[in-house]
Scaffold this active site. Sequence first.
Site, mmCIF file in Angstrom:
data_model
loop_
_atom_site.group_PDB
_atom_site.id
_atom_site.type_symbol
_atom_site.label_atom_id
_atom_site.label_comp_id
_atom_site.label_asym_id
_atom_site.label_seq_id
_atom_site.Cartn_x
_atom_site.Cartn_y
_atom_site.Cartn_z
ATOM 1 C CG ASP A 29 10.503 -18.290 -23.990
ATOM 2 O OD1 ASP A 29 11.206 -18.981 -24.764
ATOM 3 O OD2 ASP A 29 10.838 -18.044 -22.828
ATOM 4 C CB ILE A 30 12.692 -18.065 -29.148
ATOM 5 C CG1 ILE A 30 12.889 -18.382 -30.609
ATOM 6 C CG2 ILE A 30 13.799 -18.641 -28.312
ATOM 7 C CD1 ILE A 30 12.092 -17.539 -31.541
ATOM 8 C CD GLU A 88 18.092 -19.147 -21.773
ATOM 9 O OE1 GLU A 88 17.290 -19.961 -21.276
ATOM 10 O OE2 GLU A 88 18.082 -18.820 -22.976
ATOM 11 C CG HIS A 93 12.877 -12.232 -18.491
ATOM 12 N ND1 HIS A 93 14.230 -12.092 -18.282
ATOM 13 C CD2 HIS A 93 12.634 -13.567 -18.413
ATOM 14 C CE1 HIS A 93 14.782 -13.285 -18.114
ATOM 15 N NE2 HIS A 93 13.834 -14.199 -18.173
ATOM 16 C CG HIS A 95 9.165 -16.770 -17.811
ATOM 17 N ND1 HIS A 95 9.644 -17.442 -18.917
ATOM 18 C CD2 HIS A 95 10.265 -16.419 -17.103
ATOM 19 C CE1 HIS A 95 10.969 -17.497 -18.865
ATOM 20 N NE2 HIS A 95 11.378 -16.884 -17.768
#
Length: 131
Positions: A29-30, A88, A93, A95
């Site tokens: 994750d960025i 978002e 996805h 996490h």
Amino acid sequence: MATIFSRIAAGEIPSYKVAENDKFFAFLDINPVAPGHVLVIPKKEESYIFNLEDNEYAEFTLFAKRVAAAVEKAMPCKRIGVCVIGLEVPHAHIHLIPLRTEADMDFRKPKMTLPAEEMQEIAAKIAAEFK
Ligand code: 5GP
């Protein structure tokens, strides 16, 4: 139009990849909530994880389980937290978050921006543990 995560999986947008097979892709994750925060995605575009077919969902979570094992080996943590948000980015996805305390999974606190070298180092460590 392709989602940002599809473009990442296709290599059109750079990412810190940690694992991949023909169907799934995992990358840092960025803006992590904790160092080593990984996102796991299906390459197939589906906006909502719980709309995946049963077999796709099963395969996806089993792939995420293997990624979680690698993150747990690579990062100092007590265990790996798992969550699904998806508010978002409209591409399914999961996490995966290395936890030392419950607060490491608090998405309300300001997220981190780690230096590129550190992100690269973390991704390489996790990738090396992926079996
Ligand atoms: P969610 O959709 O689960 O609410 O949050 C999406 C997550 O994707 C966030 O934690 C955000 O930091 C991460 N994210 C959004 N855009 C990018 C991107 O372009 N690259 C990467 N590596 N992560 C992203």
